[in-house]
Design a protein around this motif. Structure first.
Motif, PDB file in Angstrom:
ATOM      1  N   MET A 176       0.830  -1.206   0.000  1.00 21.68           N
ATOM      2  CA  MET A 176       0.000   0.000   0.000  1.00 21.68           C
ATOM      3  C   MET A 176       0.867   1.259   0.000  1.00 21.68           C
ATOM      4  N   ALA A 177       1.984   1.210   0.728  1.00 22.97           N
ATOM      5  CA  ALA A 177       2.856   2.388   0.825  1.00 22.97           C
ATOM      6  C   ALA A 177       3.453   2.769  -0.528  1.00 22.97           C
ATOM      7  N   ASP A 178       3.624   1.787  -1.430  1.00 22.62           N
ATOM      8  CA  ASP A 178       4.223   2.091  -2.731  1.00 22.62           C
ATOM      9  C   ASP A 178       3.388   3.093  -3.516  1.00 22.62           C
ATOM     10  N   HIS A 179       2.067   2.967  -3.423  1.00 20.92           N
ATOM     11  CA  HIS A 179       1.187   3.842  -4.197  1.00 20.92           C
ATOM     12  C   HIS A 179       1.306   5.291  -3.736  1.00 20.92           C
ATOM     13  N   LEU A 180       1.670   5.493  -2.481  1.00 23.14           N
ATOM     14  CA  LEU A 180       1.871   6.843  -1.959  1.00 23.14           C
ATOM     15  C   LEU A 180       3.303   7.305  -2.124  1.00 23.14           C
ATOM     16  N   PHE A 181       4.252   6.467  -1.704  1.00 23.12           N
ATOM     17  CA  PHE A 181       5.628   6.922  -1.570  1.00 23.12           C
ATOM     18  C   PHE A 181       6.422   6.889  -2.872  1.00 23.12           C
ATOM     19  N   LYS A 182       6.082   5.997  -3.802  1.00 19.49           N
ATOM     20  CA  LYS A 182       6.877   5.991  -5.033  1.00 19.49           C
ATOM     21  C   LYS A 182       6.685   7.297  -5.814  1.00 19.49           C
ATOM     22  N   PRO A 183       5.446   7.783  -6.031  1.00 18.86           N
ATOM     23  CA  PRO A 183       5.313   9.103  -6.678  1.00 18.86           C
ATOM     24  C   PRO A 183       5.940  10.228  -5.849  1.00 18.86           C
ATOM     25  N   LEU A 184       5.787  10.147  -4.508  1.00 16.99           N
ATOM     26  CA  LEU A 184       6.361  11.179  -3.640  1.00 16.99           C
ATOM     27  C   LEU A 184       7.883  11.162  -3.709  1.00 16.99           C
ATOM     28  N   GLN A 185       8.465   9.965  -3.845  1.00 16.70           N
ATOM     29  CA  GLN A 185       9.924   9.861  -3.887  1.00 16.70           C
ATOM     30  C   GLN A 185      10.484  10.506  -5.135  1.00 16.70           C
ATOM     31  N   ARG A 186       9.703  10.509  -6.226  1.00 18.93           N
ATOM     32  CA  ARG A 186      10.156  11.198  -7.443  1.00 18.93           C
ATOM     33  C   ARG A 186      10.213  12.702  -7.212  1.00 18.93           C
ATOM     34  N   LEU A 187       9.268  13.230  -6.416  1.00 22.42           N
ATOM     35  CA  LEU A 187       9.230  14.666  -6.138  1.00 22.42           C
ATOM     36  C   LEU A 187      10.206  15.049  -5.034  1.00 22.42           C
ATOM     37  N   MET A 188      10.393  14.156  -4.066  1.00 26.09           N
ATOM     38  CA  MET A 188      11.274  14.416  -2.910  1.00 26.09           C
ATOM     39  C   MET A 188      12.235  13.238  -2.761  1.00 26.09           C
ATOM     40  N   PRO A 189      13.278  13.168  -3.602  1.00 28.51           N
ATOM     41  CA  PRO A 189      14.182  12.016  -3.585  1.00 28.51           C
ATOM     42  C   PRO A 189      14.813  11.748  -2.228  1.00 28.51           C
ATOM     43  N   SER A 190      14.916  12.778  -1.386  1.00 30.68           N
ATOM     44  CA  SER A 190      15.624  12.615  -0.116  1.00 30.68           C
ATOM     45  C   SER A 190      14.911  11.685   0.859  1.00 30.68           C
ATOM     46  N   ILE A 191      13.631  11.354   0.624  1.00 26.92           N
ATOM     47  CA  ILE A 191      12.922  10.490   1.567  1.00 26.92           C
ATOM     48  C   ILE A 191      13.366   9.037   1.449  1.00 26.92           C
ATOM     49  N   GLY A 192      14.100   8.702   0.409  1.00 30.97           N
ATOM     50  CA  GLY A 192      14.521   7.317   0.243  1.00 30.97           C
ATOM     51  C   GLY A 192      15.484   7.149  -0.908  1.00 30.97           C
ATOM     52  N   VAL A 193      15.544   5.940  -1.396  1.00 29.93           N
ATOM     53  CA  VAL A 193      16.390   5.583  -2.532  1.00 29.93           C
ATOM     54  C   VAL A 193      15.633   4.577  -3.378  1.00 29.93           C
ATOM     55  N   THR A 194      16.043   4.408  -4.613  1.00 30.20           N
ATOM     56  CA  THR A 194      15.525   3.301  -5.393  1.00 30.20           C
ATOM     57  C   THR A 194      16.302   2.046  -5.014  1.00 30.20           C
ATOM     58  N   SER A 195      15.763   0.906  -5.351  1.00 33.35           N
ATOM     59  CA  SER A 195      16.469  -0.333  -5.011  1.00 33.35           C
ATOM     60  C   SER A 195      17.801  -0.416  -5.745  1.00 33.35           C
ATOM     61  N   ASP A 196      17.875   0.110  -6.960  1.00 33.12           N
ATOM     62  CA  ASP A 196      19.152   0.114  -7.689  1.00 33.12           C
ATOM     63  C   ASP A 196      20.148   1.065  -7.038  1.00 33.12           C
ATOM     64  N   GLU A 197      19.671   2.234  -6.569  1.00 28.97           N
ATOM     65  CA  GLU A 197      20.580   3.159  -5.881  1.00 28.97           C
ATOM     66  C   GLU A 197      21.131   2.537  -4.604  1.00 28.97           C
ATOM     67  N   LEU A 198      20.278   1.842  -3.871  1.00 26.57           N
ATOM     68  CA  LEU A 198      20.736   1.165  -2.655  1.00 26.57           C
ATOM     69  C   LEU A 198      21.789   0.112  -2.994  1.00 26.57           C
ATOM     70  N   ALA A 199      21.553  -0.644  -4.063  1.00 26.57           N
ATOM     71  CA  ALA A 199      22.515  -1.670  -4.473  1.00 26.57           C
ATOM     72  C   ALA A 199      23.854  -1.040  -4.817  1.00 26.57           C
ATOM     73  N   HIS A 200      23.836   0.038  -5.589  1.00 30.46           N
ATOM     74  CA  HIS A 200      25.083   0.715  -5.952  1.00 30.46           C
ATOM     75  C   HIS A 200      25.791   1.270  -4.715  1.00 30.46           C
ATOM     76  N   ALA A 201      25.012   1.809  -3.762  1.00 31.77           N
ATOM     77  CA  ALA A 201      25.616   2.342  -2.535  1.00 31.77           C
ATOM     78  C   ALA A 201      26.280   1.234  -1.729  1.00 31.77           C
ATOM     79  N   MET A 202      25.662   0.068  -1.674  1.00 30.53           N
ATOM     80  CA  MET A 202      26.239  -1.045  -0.934  1.00 30.53           C
ATOM     81  C   MET A 202      27.542  -1.511  -1.577  1.00 30.53           C
TER      82      MET A 202
END
Length: 226
Positions: A176-202
């Motif tokens: 359920m959170a994806d429907h809210l937070f994925k569009p929000l994350q595009r507008l406010m990237p600082s709230i999280g990372v994409t799974s690919d960004e997390l992988a690259h960071a690791m």
């Protein structure tokens, strides 16, 4: 994707990956298979990844809580990415603790006995605290897992605490959170990372970070892409 320096600090070598069929683990697997310092990826998972690649040894594995069953797969391993996880809403608290803490402790014990020089990278969560605190039982348990990692005798260990993780690829079932937070994350990237960004960071941290022990919060991971 981070811009690495000219010289690699520590090649990843032979890698053990858990949870390769999950959202984060599948991103980590894709990045690992394209990383030039990786010789081989041994993927231990409850399901096979379904990927055919010359660097990949894909193992269907059920005995995650048994140290002696894990040890044979650690022969020659240089780096561990422990991405095996579950959603707290889908299992009981006891099951969540078993998967999050007990299974990781079995892996840590196997590493201490068979590969004490590995770099160990743990997929954790924002809000987890290594002192055992946290705002929910899931975060308290994540924090307990971190404390077990940092109390281990392994030479080099990192915990990664992303905020909201936006799936980089297709996802079979959306929370359920994806429907809210994925569009929000595009507008406010600082709230999280994409799974690919997390992988690259690791991967970037495992290769280039000169620290032996560190917790990387969401903000620090994002600086790797600035």
């Amino acid at each position: 994707m981070p811009n690495p320096p000219d010289k690699t600090t520590r090649p990843l070598g032979r890698v053990l990956l858990t949870g390769a069929t999950g959202m984060v683990g599948s991103s980590v697997l894709r990045v690992l298979l394209n990383e030039k310092t990786v010789r081989e990826v041994v993927s231990l998972g409850r399901r096979l990844s379904g990927i055919d690649h010359p660097k990949l040894t894909d193992v269907r594995f059920e005995a995650f809580g048994e140290t002696q069953s894990i040890e044979p797969y650690l022969n020659g391993i240089n780096t561990v990415f422990h991405c095996l996880a579950t959603y707290s809403a889908r299992v009981s608290r006891a099951e969540y603790e078993e998967i999050t803490v007990d299974w990781m402790c079995a892996l840590l014990a196997a590493c201490e006995r068979s590969a004490p020089g590995v770099t160990f990278c743990l997929f954790s969560a924002q809000g987890a605290r290594s002192d055992g605190g946290g705002m929910s039982f899931a975060l308290k348990i994540k924090g307990e897992a971190e404390s077990k990692l940092f109390a281990s005798d392994l030479e080099r260990k990192f915990a990664f605490r992303p905020g909201y993780i936006a799936p980089s690829g297709p996802r079979s079932t959306w929370k359920m959170a994806d429907h809210l937070f994925k569009p929000l994350q595009r507008l406010m990237p600082s709230i999280g990372v994409t799974s690919d960004e997390l992988a690259h960071a690791m991967l970037y941290t495992a290769i280039h970070d000169r620290r032996c022990t560190a917790v990387l919060e969401n903000g620090e991971m994002r600086t790797l892409f600035a």
